[in-house]
Write a protein that holds these residues in place. Structure first.
Motif, short mmCIF file in Angstrom:
data_model
loop_
_atom_site.label_atom_id
_atom_site.label_comp_id
_atom_site.label_asym_id
_atom_site.label_seq_id
_atom_site.Cartn_x
_atom_site.Cartn_y
_atom_site.Cartn_z
N ALA A 73 13.89 3.46 -10.43
CA ALA A 73 14.37 1.95 -10.93
C ALA A 73 13.75 1.60 -12.15
N PRO A 74 13.88 2.27 -13.35
CA PRO A 74 13.30 2.00 -14.51
C PRO A 74 13.60 0.61 -14.94
N GLY A 75 14.45 -0.14 -14.47
CA GLY A 75 14.58 -1.40 -14.94
C GLY A 75 13.97 -2.48 -13.98
N ALA A 76 13.06 -2.07 -13.08
CA ALA A 76 12.18 -3.05 -12.27
C ALA A 76 10.68 -2.78 -13.23
N ARG A 77 10.26 -3.92 -13.63
CA ARG A 77 8.98 -3.94 -14.15
C ARG A 77 7.94 -4.40 -13.32
N VAL A 78 6.86 -3.57 -13.13
CA VAL A 78 5.98 -3.70 -12.29
C VAL A 78 4.39 -4.19 -12.88
N LEU A 79 4.12 -5.45 -12.15
CA LEU A 79 3.06 -6.18 -12.46
C LEU A 79 1.99 -5.82 -11.40
N ILE A 80 0.91 -5.22 -11.63
CA ILE A 80 -0.13 -4.88 -10.76
C ILE A 80 -0.94 -6.41 -10.54
N LEU A 81 -1.02 -6.49 -9.04
CA LEU A 81 -2.21 -7.65 -8.98
C LEU A 81 -3.12 -7.55 -8.01
N THR A 82 -4.11 -7.13 -8.36
CA THR A 82 -5.28 -6.30 -7.35
C THR A 82 -6.54 -7.15 -7.26
N THR A 83 -7.27 -7.10 -6.49
CA THR A 83 -8.53 -7.54 -6.28
C THR A 83 -9.70 -6.60 -7.29
N PHE A 84 -9.08 -5.36 -7.35
CA PHE A 84 -10.26 -4.40 -7.93
C PHE A 84 -9.89 -4.21 -9.29
N GLU A 85 -11.13 -4.20 -10.11
CA GLU A 85 -11.09 -3.87 -11.39
C GLU A 85 -11.58 -2.51 -12.10
N GLN A 86 -11.26 -1.43 -10.99
CA GLN A 86 -11.82 -0.42 -11.42
C GLN A 86 -11.23 0.53 -12.58
N ASP A 87 -11.69 1.23 -13.29
CA ASP A 87 -11.14 1.95 -14.33
C ASP A 87 -10.20 2.81 -13.83
N ASP A 88 -10.36 3.62 -12.45
CA ASP A 88 -9.29 4.64 -12.12
C ASP A 88 -8.07 3.65 -11.89
N TYR A 89 -8.27 2.61 -11.38
CA TYR A 89 -7.16 1.69 -10.79
C TYR A 89 -6.22 1.43 -12.24
N ILE A 90 -6.81 0.78 -13.11
CA ILE A 90 -6.46 0.27 -14.45
C ILE A 90 -5.58 1.44 -15.16
N PHE A 91 -6.33 2.60 -15.34
CA PHE A 91 -5.64 3.66 -16.20
C PHE A 91 -4.68 4.32 -15.26
N GLY A 92 -4.76 4.63 -14.02
CA GLY A 92 -3.83 5.25 -13.14
C GLY A 92 -2.62 4.19 -13.22
N ALA A 93 -2.57 2.77 -12.92
CA ALA A 93 -1.50 2.15 -12.84
C ALA A 93 -0.99 2.19 -14.25
N LEU A 94 -1.51 1.96 -15.29
CA LEU A 94 -0.79 2.00 -16.62
C LEU A 94 -0.11 3.31 -16.89
N ARG A 95 -0.94 4.23 -16.51
CA ARG A 95 -0.19 5.56 -16.77
C ARG A 95 1.10 5.80 -16.02
N ALA A 96 0.94 5.32 -14.84
CA ALA A 96 2.08 5.30 -14.03
C ALA A 96 3.25 4.55 -14.47
N GLY A 97 3.09 3.56 -15.33
CA GLY A 97 4.26 2.88 -15.63
C GLY A 97 4.39 1.54 -15.67
N ALA A 98 3.14 0.96 -15.16
CA ALA A 98 3.23 -0.35 -14.99
C ALA A 98 3.48 -1.26 -16.28
N SER A 99 3.83 -2.51 -16.28
CA SER A 99 3.86 -3.06 -17.46
C SER A 99 2.66 -4.38 -17.72
N GLY A 100 2.01 -4.48 -16.56
CA GLY A 100 0.85 -5.33 -16.67
C GLY A 100 -0.07 -5.14 -15.60
N PHE A 101 -1.15 -5.73 -15.51
CA PHE A 101 -2.50 -5.52 -14.88
C PHE A 101 -3.27 -6.82 -14.82
N LEU A 102 -3.04 -7.46 -13.57
CA LEU A 102 -3.72 -8.68 -13.44
C LEU A 102 -4.78 -8.78 -12.15
#
Length: 217
Positions: A73-102
């Motif tokens: 579903a490439p038309g769906a933009r993913v905005l990560i919203l999480t409690t955790f600010e760990q590097d693995d989560y940040i870079f993992g989510a962005l590499r996976a295609g997330a358009s934002g991380f809050l």
């Protein structure tokens, strides 16, 4: 209307997000999911514009779900919203295609604005996350550049713009730094996306990080 799907395994969090976002009459909550797998299934069926995605969820975590959504579903933009600010989560989510991380401590008005920004096709990182991305990128040693051919296809000016985008500068700030019109920078950025096969500014940051640009000397 901006169609939003909320994915979080915390019932109270989902309820709170629904209550918050429905205060904006231009946002339509089309569904909610308690696991990453449910998010993927509902996104395929409902076609949301934006998926608000938690990271830690049972069955399929938010990063795996984001990667799957980028595929089906490439038309769906993913905005990560999480409690955790760990590097693995940040870079993992962005590499996976997330358009934002809050982070979940984001102010309500900023979260609503973020939904609209991501829905409009732009990208967004919370200030603390942007700082972590840039700091880690600066410490990264130069890897073997798998994308040398792509980089070689850029003009000198496009390379300058790429490096400034990767540092987190806005189009206005880049225009001021290079002493050109902001419209000229918008054109350069569009060409960068096209030449490098990237979708948004978040992907530019990841591309630069993975290719050793802007690292500390």
């Amino acid at each position: 209307m901006t169609r939003v799907l909320i994915s979080d395994d915390d019932d109270l969090m989902r309820a709170g997000l629904i209550e918050l976002l429905t205060n904006d009459p231009t946002i339509d909550i089309v569904g909610q999911a308690a696991t990453g797998r449910q998010a993927v299934e509902q996104a395929r069926r409902l076609g949301p514009d934006v998926v608000l995605m938690d990271v830690r969820m049972p069955d399929m975590d938010g990063i795996m779900a984001t990667r799957e959504l980028s595929r089906i579903a490439p038309g769906a933009r993913v905005l990560i919203l999480t409690t955790f600010e760990q590097d693995d989560y940040i870079f993992g989510a962005l590499r996976a295609g997330a358009s934002g991380f809050l982070l979940k401590r984001t102010r309500p008005e900023d979260l609503i604005a973020a939904v609209h920004i991501v829905a409009a096709g732009d990208s967004l990182l919370s200030p603390s996350v942007t700082r972590r991305v840039i700091d880690r990128m600066a410490r990264q040693p130069a890897p073997d550049l798998a994308d040398q051919a792509l980089l070689a296809g850029l003009t000198r000016r496009e390379r300058e713009v790429l490096e400034l985008v990767a540092r987190g500068l806005s189009n206005r700030e880049i225009a001021a730094a290079l002493v050109v019109e902001e419209s000229t920078i918008r054109t350069h950025v569009k060409r960068l996306f096209m030449k490098l096969g990237l979708r948004d500014r978040v992907q530019v940051v990841i591309f630069a990080y993975e290719n050793g640009l802007n690292r500390a000397e």
